[in-house]
Motif scaffolding. Structure first.
Motif, PDB file in Angstrom:
ATOM      1  N   MET A 147     -45.332 -39.936 -50.127  1.00 45.46           N
ATOM      2  CA  MET A 147     -44.340 -38.899 -50.354  1.00 45.46           C
ATOM      3  C   MET A 147     -44.502 -37.842 -49.267  1.00 45.46           C
ATOM      4  N   SER A 148     -43.398 -37.488 -48.636  1.00 40.37           N
ATOM      5  CA  SER A 148     -43.461 -36.500 -47.561  1.00 40.37           C
ATOM      6  C   SER A 148     -43.649 -35.098 -48.138  1.00 40.37           C
ATOM      7  N   MET A 149     -44.065 -34.186 -47.286  1.00 41.19           N
ATOM      8  CA  MET A 149     -44.248 -32.803 -47.695  1.00 41.19           C
ATOM      9  C   MET A 149     -42.922 -32.210 -48.180  1.00 41.19           C
ATOM     10  N   GLN A 150     -41.825 -32.607 -47.546  1.00 40.37           N
ATOM     11  CA  GLN A 150     -40.518 -32.118 -47.966  1.00 40.37           C
ATOM     12  C   GLN A 150     -40.196 -32.563 -49.384  1.00 40.37           C
ATOM     13  N   GLN A 151     -40.508 -33.803 -49.696  1.00 42.73           N
ATOM     14  CA  GLN A 151     -40.241 -34.312 -51.034  1.00 42.73           C
ATOM     15  C   GLN A 151     -41.135 -33.619 -52.072  1.00 42.73           C
ATOM     16  N   ARG A 152     -42.376 -33.356 -51.720  1.00 43.44           N
ATOM     17  CA  ARG A 152     -43.260 -32.602 -52.616  1.00 43.44           C
ATOM     18  C   ARG A 152     -42.679 -31.212 -52.882  1.00 43.44           C
ATOM     19  N   THR A 153     -42.172 -30.583 -51.840  1.00 42.33           N
ATOM     20  CA  THR A 153     -41.595 -29.248 -51.978  1.00 42.33           C
ATOM     21  C   THR A 153     -40.372 -29.281 -52.881  1.00 42.33           C
ATOM     22  N   VAL A 154     -39.564 -30.319 -52.776  1.00 38.42           N
ATOM     23  CA  VAL A 154     -38.382 -30.439 -53.630  1.00 38.42           C
ATOM     24  C   VAL A 154     -38.807 -30.569 -55.090  1.00 38.42           C
ATOM     25  N   TRP A 155     -39.789 -31.406 -55.371  1.00 35.92           N
ATOM     26  CA  TRP A 155     -40.283 -31.550 -56.743  1.00 35.92           C
ATOM     27  C   TRP A 155     -40.812 -30.218 -57.264  1.00 35.92           C
ATOM     28  N   ALA A 156     -41.611 -29.543 -56.456  1.00 40.14           N
ATOM     29  CA  ALA A 156     -42.167 -28.250 -56.873  1.00 40.14           C
ATOM     30  C   ALA A 156     -41.055 -27.235 -57.102  1.00 40.14           C
ATOM     31  N   SER A 157     -40.026 -27.256 -56.266  1.00 37.99           N
ATOM     32  CA  SER A 157     -38.904 -26.328 -56.419  1.00 37.99           C
ATOM     33  C   SER A 157     -38.156 -26.582 -57.714  1.00 37.99           C
ATOM     34  N   LEU A 158     -37.882 -27.835 -57.997  1.00 45.62           N
ATOM     35  CA  LEU A 158     -37.167 -28.170 -59.225  1.00 45.62           C
ATOM     36  C   LEU A 158     -37.950 -27.701 -60.449  1.00 45.62           C
ATOM     37  N   ILE A 159     -39.236 -27.977 -60.463  1.00 44.55           N
ATOM     38  CA  ILE A 159     -40.077 -27.550 -61.585  1.00 44.55           C
ATOM     39  C   ILE A 159     -40.096 -26.024 -61.686  1.00 44.55           C
ATOM     40  N   ILE A 189     -53.074 -32.102 -52.953  1.00 45.59           N
ATOM     41  CA  ILE A 189     -54.483 -32.369 -53.277  1.00 45.59           C
ATOM     42  C   ILE A 189     -54.603 -33.572 -54.206  1.00 45.59           C
ATOM     43  N   SER A 190     -53.752 -33.623 -55.234  1.00 44.23           N
ATOM     44  CA  SER A 190     -53.842 -34.756 -56.171  1.00 44.23           C
ATOM     45  C   SER A 190     -53.469 -36.064 -55.486  1.00 44.23           C
ATOM     46  N   GLY A 191     -52.506 -36.023 -54.565  1.00 43.14           N
ATOM     47  CA  GLY A 191     -52.162 -37.224 -53.803  1.00 43.14           C
ATOM     48  C   GLY A 191     -53.306 -37.690 -52.928  1.00 43.14           C
ATOM     49  N   ALA A 192     -54.015 -36.736 -52.320  1.00 42.68           N
ATOM     50  CA  ALA A 192     -55.157 -37.081 -51.470  1.00 42.68           C
ATOM     51  C   ALA A 192     -56.302 -37.651 -52.304  1.00 42.68           C
ATOM     52  N   ILE A 193     -56.572 -37.051 -53.453  1.00 45.13           N
ATOM     53  CA  ILE A 193     -57.635 -37.549 -54.332  1.00 45.13           C
ATOM     54  C   ILE A 193     -57.290 -38.943 -54.831  1.00 45.13           C
ATOM     55  N   SER A 194     -56.035 -39.123 -55.238  1.00 43.03           N
ATOM     56  CA  SER A 194     -55.595 -40.428 -55.737  1.00 43.03           C
ATOM     57  C   SER A 194     -55.749 -41.510 -54.668  1.00 43.03           C
ATOM     58  N   ALA A 195     -55.367 -41.197 -53.435  1.00 48.66           N
ATOM     59  CA  ALA A 195     -55.503 -42.169 -52.344  1.00 48.66           C
ATOM     60  C   ALA A 195     -56.974 -42.474 -52.079  1.00 48.66           C
ATOM     61  N   GLU A 243     -52.465 -39.815 -46.651  1.00 52.93           N
ATOM     62  CA  GLU A 243     -51.445 -39.612 -45.631  1.00 52.93           C
ATOM     63  C   GLU A 243     -50.666 -38.335 -45.946  1.00 52.93           C
ATOM     64  N   PHE A 244     -50.413 -37.582 -44.916  1.00 51.91           N
ATOM     65  CA  PHE A 244     -49.642 -36.353 -45.056  1.00 51.91           C
ATOM     66  C   PHE A 244     -48.459 -36.450 -44.101  1.00 51.91           C
ATOM     67  N   GLU A 245     -47.407 -37.066 -44.589  1.00 55.97           N
ATOM     68  CA  GLU A 245     -46.226 -37.293 -43.762  1.00 55.97           C
ATOM     69  C   GLU A 245     -45.512 -35.978 -43.482  1.00 55.97           C
ATOM     70  N   GLU A 246     -45.075 -35.836 -42.273  1.00 57.13           N
ATOM     71  CA  GLU A 246     -44.340 -34.652 -41.870  1.00 57.13           C
ATOM     72  C   GLU A 246     -42.868 -34.728 -42.244  1.00 57.13           C
ATOM     73  N   GLY A 247     -42.374 -35.905 -42.417  1.00 56.29           N
ATOM     74  CA  GLY A 247     -40.943 -36.056 -42.664  1.00 56.29           C
ATOM     75  C   GLY A 247     -40.257 -36.580 -41.417  1.00 56.29           C
ATOM     76  N   ASP A 248     -39.021 -36.990 -41.599  1.00 61.10           N
ATOM     77  CA  ASP A 248     -38.282 -37.568 -40.492  1.00 61.10           C
ATOM     78  C   ASP A 248     -36.830 -37.112 -40.566  1.00 61.10           C
ATOM     79  N   GLU A 249     -35.990 -37.809 -39.833  1.00 59.47           N
ATOM     80  CA  GLU A 249     -34.568 -37.456 -39.788  1.00 59.47           C
ATOM     81  C   GLU A 249     -33.927 -37.549 -41.174  1.00 59.47           C
ATOM     82  N   ARG A 250     -34.335 -38.552 -41.950  1.00 54.82           N
ATOM     83  CA  ARG A 250     -33.793 -38.722 -43.300  1.00 54.82           C
ATOM     84  C   ARG A 250     -34.085 -37.490 -44.159  1.00 54.82           C
ATOM     85  N   ASP A 251     -35.303 -36.940 -44.032  1.00 54.39           N
ATOM     86  CA  ASP A 251     -35.650 -35.735 -44.780  1.00 54.39           C
ATOM     87  C   ASP A 251     -34.736 -34.566 -44.411  1.00 54.39           C
ATOM     88  N   LYS A 252     -34.425 -34.450 -43.140  1.00 57.20           N
ATOM     89  CA  LYS A 252     -33.547 -33.361 -42.687  1.00 57.20           C
ATOM     90  C   LYS A 252     -32.142 -33.521 -43.249  1.00 57.20           C
TER      91      LYS A 252
END
Length: 148
Positions: A1-13, A64-70, A78-87
């Protein structure tokens, strides 16, 4: 999961939780009270600040939980930066969310033109901001799972 997607989940919550807490605080205050008697400035300021804090905390906890789980699975975190699709997804969701907030702002202008108490104008702006954030985040998450 990219950082952008994590941010979207956190924003929704954050938008949903803070909106529900704000409603739980304000609705009892509104029952049987005149708008000029209702204390709303600090609760709204706290709610707006809480949204930012909850989003930041959510991204940190998710990362952090993603890193521990991995690590537990024996994989390299992995800490994906995101790509064109994320934009593209970001722009799509933001456009929809801002459309809702814009229409709500028009409603606030109409209320102000009719000398409605500032309490109601502020509540409308806050509500459409939350609604725009929720809709924008939900559409982004749908785009992540199903595509645009």
């Amino acid at each position: 999961m990219s950082m952008q997607q994590r941010t979207v989940w956190a924003s929704l919550i954050a938008f949903v939780v803070v909106g529900l807490v704000y409603a739980a605080v304000m609705i009892p205050r509104m029952i049987g009270s005149e708008p000029s008697e209702i204390s709303w400035v600090w609760p709204m300021a706290i709610a707006m600040g809480s949204i930012v804090v909850v989003i930041i905390a959510g991204v940190i906890v998710s990362t952090i939980s993603g890193a521990i789980s991995a690590t537990v699975r024996g994989e390299e975190p992995e800490f994906e930066e995101g790509d064109e699709r994320d934009k593209v997804i970001e722009n799509f969701g933001n456009a929809k969310g801002l459309s809702i907030a814009s229409f709500g702002s028009l409603g606030a202008i109409i209320l102000a033109m009719n000398d409605v108490d500032p309490f109601w104008i502020a509540q409308l702006l806050f509500a459409v901001g939350l609604l725009g954030g929720i809709v924008g985040a939900a559409l982004k998450l749908r785009a992540y799972s199903r595509g645009l």
